[in-house]
Design an enzyme around this catalytic site. Structure first.
Site, PDB file in Angstrom:
ATOM      1  N   THR A 125      54.408  38.879  44.963  1.00 16.86           N
ATOM      2  CA  THR A 125      55.389  37.809  45.137  1.00 16.86           C
ATOM      3  C   THR A 125      55.177  36.649  44.166  1.00 16.86           C
ATOM      4  O   THR A 125      54.047  36.259  43.873  1.00 16.86           O
ATOM      5  CB  THR A 125      55.306  37.295  46.588  1.00 16.86           C
ATOM      6  OG1 THR A 125      55.538  38.401  47.453  1.00 16.86           O
ATOM      7  CG2 THR A 125      56.332  36.214  46.870  1.00 16.86           C
ATOM      8  N   GLU A 126      56.283  36.122  43.698  1.00 16.08           N
ATOM      9  CA  GLU A 126      56.263  34.943  42.813  1.00 16.08           C
ATOM     10  C   GLU A 126      57.270  33.930  43.350  1.00 16.08           C
ATOM     11  O   GLU A 126      58.165  34.293  44.126  1.00 16.08           O
ATOM     12  CB  GLU A 126      56.667  35.350  41.392  1.00 16.08           C
ATOM     13  CG  GLU A 126      55.720  36.359  40.787  1.00 16.08           C
ATOM     14  CD  GLU A 126      56.071  36.699  39.346  1.00 16.08           C
ATOM     15  OE1 GLU A 126      57.062  36.147  38.822  1.00 16.08           O
ATOM     16  OE2 GLU A 126      55.344  37.508  38.755  1.00 16.08           O
ATOM     17  N   PRO A 127      57.187  32.687  42.869  1.00 17.67           N
ATOM     18  CA  PRO A 127      58.142  31.674  43.347  1.00 17.67           C
ATOM     19  C   PRO A 127      59.595  32.112  43.180  1.00 17.67           C
ATOM     20  O   PRO A 127      60.426  31.859  44.041  1.00 17.67           O
ATOM     21  CB  PRO A 127      57.819  30.448  42.491  1.00 17.67           C
ATOM     22  CG  PRO A 127      56.380  30.624  42.110  1.00 17.67           C
ATOM     23  CD  PRO A 127      56.151  32.100  41.991  1.00 17.67           C
ATOM     24  N   ALA A 129      60.481  35.399  42.566  1.00 14.59           N
ATOM     25  CA  ALA A 129      60.590  36.850  42.804  1.00 14.59           C
ATOM     26  C   ALA A 129      59.975  37.166  44.161  1.00 14.59           C
ATOM     27  O   ALA A 129      58.818  37.560  44.268  1.00 14.59           O
ATOM     28  CB  ALA A 129      59.892  37.634  41.694  1.00 14.59           C
ATOM     29  N   GLY A 130      60.749  36.908  45.200  1.00 18.99           N
ATOM     30  CA  GLY A 130      60.310  37.181  46.577  1.00 18.99           C
ATOM     31  C   GLY A 130      60.920  38.490  47.025  1.00 18.99           C
ATOM     32  O   GLY A 130      60.384  39.564  46.742  1.00 18.99           O
ATOM     33  N   ASP A 239      55.925  50.931  51.229  1.00 20.33           N
ATOM     34  CA  ASP A 239      56.308  52.016  52.157  1.00 20.33           C
ATOM     35  C   ASP A 239      55.135  52.373  53.057  1.00 20.33           C
ATOM     36  O   ASP A 239      55.303  52.657  54.238  1.00 20.33           O
ATOM     37  CB  ASP A 239      56.675  53.290  51.370  1.00 20.33           C
ATOM     38  CG  ASP A 239      58.101  53.255  50.838  1.00 20.33           C
ATOM     39  OD1 ASP A 239      58.864  52.360  51.233  1.00 20.33           O
ATOM     40  OD2 ASP A 239      58.441  54.147  50.034  1.00 20.33           O
ATOM     41  N   ARG A 242      54.033  49.002  55.374  1.00 22.52           N
ATOM     42  CA  ARG A 242      54.942  48.424  56.392  1.00 22.52           C
ATOM     43  C   ARG A 242      54.644  48.945  57.805  1.00 22.52           C
ATOM     44  O   ARG A 242      54.720  48.162  58.755  1.00 22.52           O
ATOM     45  CB  ARG A 242      56.405  48.658  55.976  1.00 22.52           C
ATOM     46  CG  ARG A 242      56.816  47.654  54.914  1.00 22.52           C
ATOM     47  CD  ARG A 242      58.197  47.862  54.335  1.00 22.52           C
ATOM     48  NE  ARG A 242      58.430  46.868  53.278  1.00 22.52           N
ATOM     49  CZ  ARG A 242      59.239  47.035  52.242  1.00 22.52           C
ATOM     50  NH1 ARG A 242      59.930  48.153  52.103  1.00 22.52           N
ATOM     51  NH2 ARG A 242      59.373  46.086  51.343  1.00 22.52           N
ATOM     52  N   GLN A 278      63.679  38.795  91.033  1.00 19.65           N
ATOM     53  CA  GLN A 278      64.331  39.811  90.215  1.00 19.65           C
ATOM     54  C   GLN A 278      64.570  39.328  88.776  1.00 19.65           C
ATOM     55  O   GLN A 278      64.528  40.134  87.833  1.00 19.65           O
ATOM     56  CB  GLN A 278      65.668  40.219  90.855  1.00 19.65           C
ATOM     57  CG  GLN A 278      66.106  41.594  90.406  1.00 19.65           C
ATOM     58  CD  GLN A 278      67.351  42.068  91.118  1.00 19.65           C
ATOM     59  OE1 GLN A 278      68.330  41.332  91.232  1.00 19.65           O
ATOM     60  NE2 GLN A 278      67.317  43.287  91.603  1.00 19.65           N
ATOM     61  N   GLU A 363      55.794  41.392  53.915  1.00 17.46           N
ATOM     62  CA  GLU A 363      55.980  42.821  53.563  1.00 17.46           C
ATOM     63  C   GLU A 363      57.465  43.150  53.435  1.00 17.46           C
ATOM     64  O   GLU A 363      57.894  44.267  53.692  1.00 17.46           O
ATOM     65  CB  GLU A 363      55.334  43.731  54.610  1.00 17.46           C
ATOM     66  CG  GLU A 363      53.857  43.533  54.734  1.00 17.46           C
ATOM     67  CD  GLU A 363      53.071  44.427  53.800  1.00 17.46           C
ATOM     68  OE1 GLU A 363      52.195  43.891  53.118  1.00 17.46           O
ATOM     69  OE2 GLU A 363      53.338  45.618  53.725  1.00 17.46           O
TER      70      GLU A 363
HETATM   71  N1  COS Z   1      59.608  54.695  46.371  1.00 17.72           N
HETATM   72  C1  COS Z   1      59.859  55.173  45.127  1.00 17.72           C
HETATM   73  N2  COS Z   1      60.798  54.657  44.314  1.00 17.72           N
HETATM   74  C2  COS Z   1      61.503  53.623  44.768  1.00 17.72           C
HETATM   75  C3  COS Z   1      61.302  53.061  46.044  1.00 17.72           C
HETATM   76  C4  COS Z   1      60.315  53.660  46.862  1.00 17.72           C
HETATM   77  N3  COS Z   1      60.067  53.189  48.087  1.00 17.72           N
HETATM   78  N4  COS Z   1      62.143  52.036  46.219  1.00 17.72           N
HETATM   79  C5  COS Z   1      62.881  51.940  45.106  1.00 17.72           C
HETATM   80  N5  COS Z   1      62.475  52.897  44.224  1.00 17.72           N
HETATM   81  C6  COS Z   1      63.044  53.159  42.916  1.00 17.72           C
HETATM   82  C7  COS Z   1      64.528  53.466  43.065  1.00 17.72           C
HETATM   83  O1  COS Z   1      64.749  54.842  43.265  1.00 17.72           O
HETATM   84  C8  COS Z   1      65.098  53.001  41.748  1.00 17.72           C
HETATM   85  O2  COS Z   1      64.926  53.999  40.785  1.00 17.72           O
HETATM   86  P1  COS Z   1      66.188  54.461  39.895  1.00 17.72           P
HETATM   87  O3  COS Z   1      66.529  53.248  39.054  1.00 17.72           O
HETATM   88  O4  COS Z   1      65.675  55.607  39.113  1.00 17.72           O
HETATM   89  O5  COS Z   1      67.284  54.810  40.843  1.00 17.72           O
HETATM   90  C9  COS Z   1      64.192  51.840  41.382  1.00 17.72           C
HETATM   91  O6  COS Z   1      62.999  51.971  42.137  1.00 17.72           O
HETATM   92  C10 COS Z   1      64.819  50.505  41.696  1.00 17.72           C
HETATM   93  O7  COS Z   1      65.168  50.491  43.055  1.00 17.72           O
HETATM   94  P2  COS Z   1      66.278  49.518  43.605  1.00 17.72           P
HETATM   95  O8  COS Z   1      67.479  49.608  42.712  1.00 17.72           O
HETATM   96  O9  COS Z   1      66.465  49.818  45.052  1.00 17.72           O
HETATM   97  O10 COS Z   1      65.597  48.103  43.358  1.00 17.72           O
HETATM   98  P3  COS Z   1      66.101  46.649  43.691  1.00 17.72           P
HETATM   99  O11 COS Z   1      65.712  45.783  42.559  1.00 17.72           O
HETATM  100  O12 COS Z   1      67.520  46.662  44.133  1.00 17.72           O
HETATM  101  O13 COS Z   1      65.156  46.184  44.912  1.00 17.72           O
HETATM  102  C11 COS Z   1      64.228  46.076  47.127  1.00 17.72           C
HETATM  103  C12 COS Z   1      64.922  46.911  46.008  1.00 17.72           C
HETATM  104  C13 COS Z   1      65.035  44.869  47.563  1.00 17.72           C
HETATM  105  C14 COS Z   1      64.102  47.058  48.271  1.00 17.72           C
HETATM  106  C15 COS Z   1      62.826  45.667  46.620  1.00 17.72           C
HETATM  107  O14 COS Z   1      62.913  44.679  45.612  1.00 17.72           O
HETATM  108  C16 COS Z   1      61.956  45.143  47.738  1.00 17.72           C
HETATM  109  O15 COS Z   1      61.360  45.918  48.493  1.00 17.72           O
HETATM  110  N6  COS Z   1      61.841  43.805  47.876  1.00 17.72           N
HETATM  111  C17 COS Z   1      60.987  43.194  48.861  1.00 17.72           C
HETATM  112  C18 COS Z   1      59.636  42.995  48.289  1.00 17.72           C
HETATM  113  C19 COS Z   1      58.641  42.752  49.352  1.00 17.72           C
HETATM  114  O16 COS Z   1      58.544  43.480  50.314  1.00 17.72           O
HETATM  115  N7  COS Z   1      57.851  41.719  49.148  1.00 17.72           N
HETATM  116  C20 COS Z   1      56.792  41.401  50.038  1.00 17.72           C
HETATM  117  C21 COS Z   1      55.595  41.223  49.194  1.00 17.72           C
HETATM  118  S1  COS Z   1      54.188  41.869  49.858  1.00 17.72           S
HETATM  119  S2  COS Z   1      53.659  40.710  51.259  1.00 17.72           S
END
Ligand code: COS
Length: 381
Positions: A125-127, A129-130, A239, A242, A278, A363
């Protein structure tokens, strides 16, 4: 398919529950009050070998399935969410090393992370890029000496305490998310700085900080996985973690529910225990149903991760979404059942309610979980 725990997993739950009640529960309120990182809890988890539970045996861990890890996170969170987070974050931060690190990197870093000798942190996470993790602005520029990192990470759990960091940085900005790479960064590297330490609503004993890279030089061999594979590594890590956060939320919900049931039996109003009313019975019945439904989903998601099933993403997102919403709702209702007493710090519920909130946020916010679920259902339209 419903989950069923093996006798060994039931025994693990009993063992962790006993330890949590004896050693963790008595510390929970003071950890929250002081807001200090509980090194005694970290040592307890390390001594029990729990910090390496998810790390493969060949690198000093136990290689236990995610479901076992979820049971531990749940039982710890039932009494102290901060202590549960110590366990959860060590696994979260180690996972990119496990799935993307070279053999050399794994051998160099994982044993100390598994033993708890070194704390680890996950720096995504960044300021700016959340939720939009792909908008990573921290840069990594290749030079003859290694990669030079510049930028700022925020909300980093274990920030300032961790010595080992899985860091995501933009190596090739013109490639978008396919320009992000993963790096193993040590706290001792020149240009590694710790910024603001956050003052939080809940999980008061966890240290969360900004991490700043100012011309931070990282050896070339510390790039983990292929150049440009960082976003996928981050998504795969989320994945897989979570369900663990979902288990933490489940534990908070169960802990709050236990207090509410006990109170309903003992607290007398209108001449009898309030559990005879109840209005209270219906609340408790709904709470119990939600907790058990969350447990099914969390264990199911963990089991799918263990099987490396194709539905990992959607189940992990559903488990995190549902269990964290349940944690918020159960802790809120439990405070309500205790009335004025629930609002006071003499009881653990207001702490649990504050701790529950972040499980809907970190997450990936629950809005992001819905995005993940919907995309798995519909594809990109
Ligand atoms: N496993 C493998 N590949 C994945 C994937 C996963 N779980 N999720 C996405 N991808 C792949 C996609 O298939 C896609 O590939 P293609 O371009 O070949 O189709 C690529 O990654 C980009 O995916 P997507 O277009 O869905 O990306 P987005 O930028 O739209 O973002 C979200 C997707 C919003 C789901 C993602 O940015 C996210 O999870 N954000 C939250 C981050 C987070 O949880 N932060 C907490 C920090 S830790 S405390």
């Amino acid at each position: 398919m419903a989950y069923e725990l093996s006798p060994e997993q039931e025994a693990l739950r009993e063992e962790i529950r006993r330890m949590a009640l004896e050693k963790v529960a008595p510390r929970a309120s003071e950890i929250d009050r002081s807001g200090e990182y509980p090194w005694d809890m970290q040592r307890l988890l390390a001594e029990k070998g729990l910090l390496g539970l998810a790390i493969p045996e060949e690198y000093g861990g136990s290689g236990a399935p995610l479901l076992d890890n979820c049971i531990v996170a749940e039982e710890l969170a039932r009494v102290c969410a901060t202590t549960s987070l110590i366990f959860v974050v060590q696994k979260l931060a180690a996972y990119p090393i496990v799935i993307a690190g070279s053999e050399e990197i794994k051998r160099k870093y994982l044993p100390a992370v598994a033993s708890g000798e070194k704390l680890a942190a996950f720096c995504l996470t960044e300021p700016e890029a959340g939720s939009d993790a792909g908008a990573t602005a921290t840069t990594a520029v290749e030079t003859d000496d290694g990669y030079v990192l510049n930028g700022k990470k925020c909300f980093i759990t274990n920030g300032g305490l961790a010595e080992v960091h899985s860091v995501f940085a933009m190596t090739d900005p013109d490639k978008g998310i396919r320009g992000i790479s993963t790096y193993l960064v040590e706290k001792s590297y020149p240009g590694f700085k710790v910024g603001k330490i956050e003052d939080k609503m809940g999980l008061r004993g966890a240290q969360v900080a900004e991490i700043i890279f100012e011309d931070c030089l990282v050896p070339k061999e510390n790039m983990m996985g292929e150049r440009g594979s960082g976003f996928i590594t981050a998504m795969k890590t989320l994945d897989n973690s979570r369900p663990l956060v979902a288990a933490q939320a489940l534990g908070i919900a169960q802990g709050a529910f236990d207090v509410a049931v006990d109170w309903a039996r003992k607290r007398k109003q209108f001449g009898s225990p309030i559990g005879a009313l109840q209005g209270i019975q219906f609340m408790l019945a709904d709470m119990k149903t939600k907790v058990e439904a969350a447990r099914q989903l969390v264990y199911r998601a963990a089991t799918l991760c263990d099987k490396e099933d194709k539905d990992i993403s959607i189940f992990s997102a559903m488990a995190k979404l549902y269990a964290s919403d349940v944690a918020m709702s159960i802790t809120t209702d439990a405070v309500q059942i205790l009335g004025g007493y629930g609002y006071m710090k003499d009881q653990p519920l207001e702490r649990m309610m504050r701790d529950a909130k972040v499980t809907q946020i970190y997450e990936g916010t629950n809005q992001v979980q819905r995005v993940v679920i919907a995309r798995r259902l519909l594809g990109k339209l």
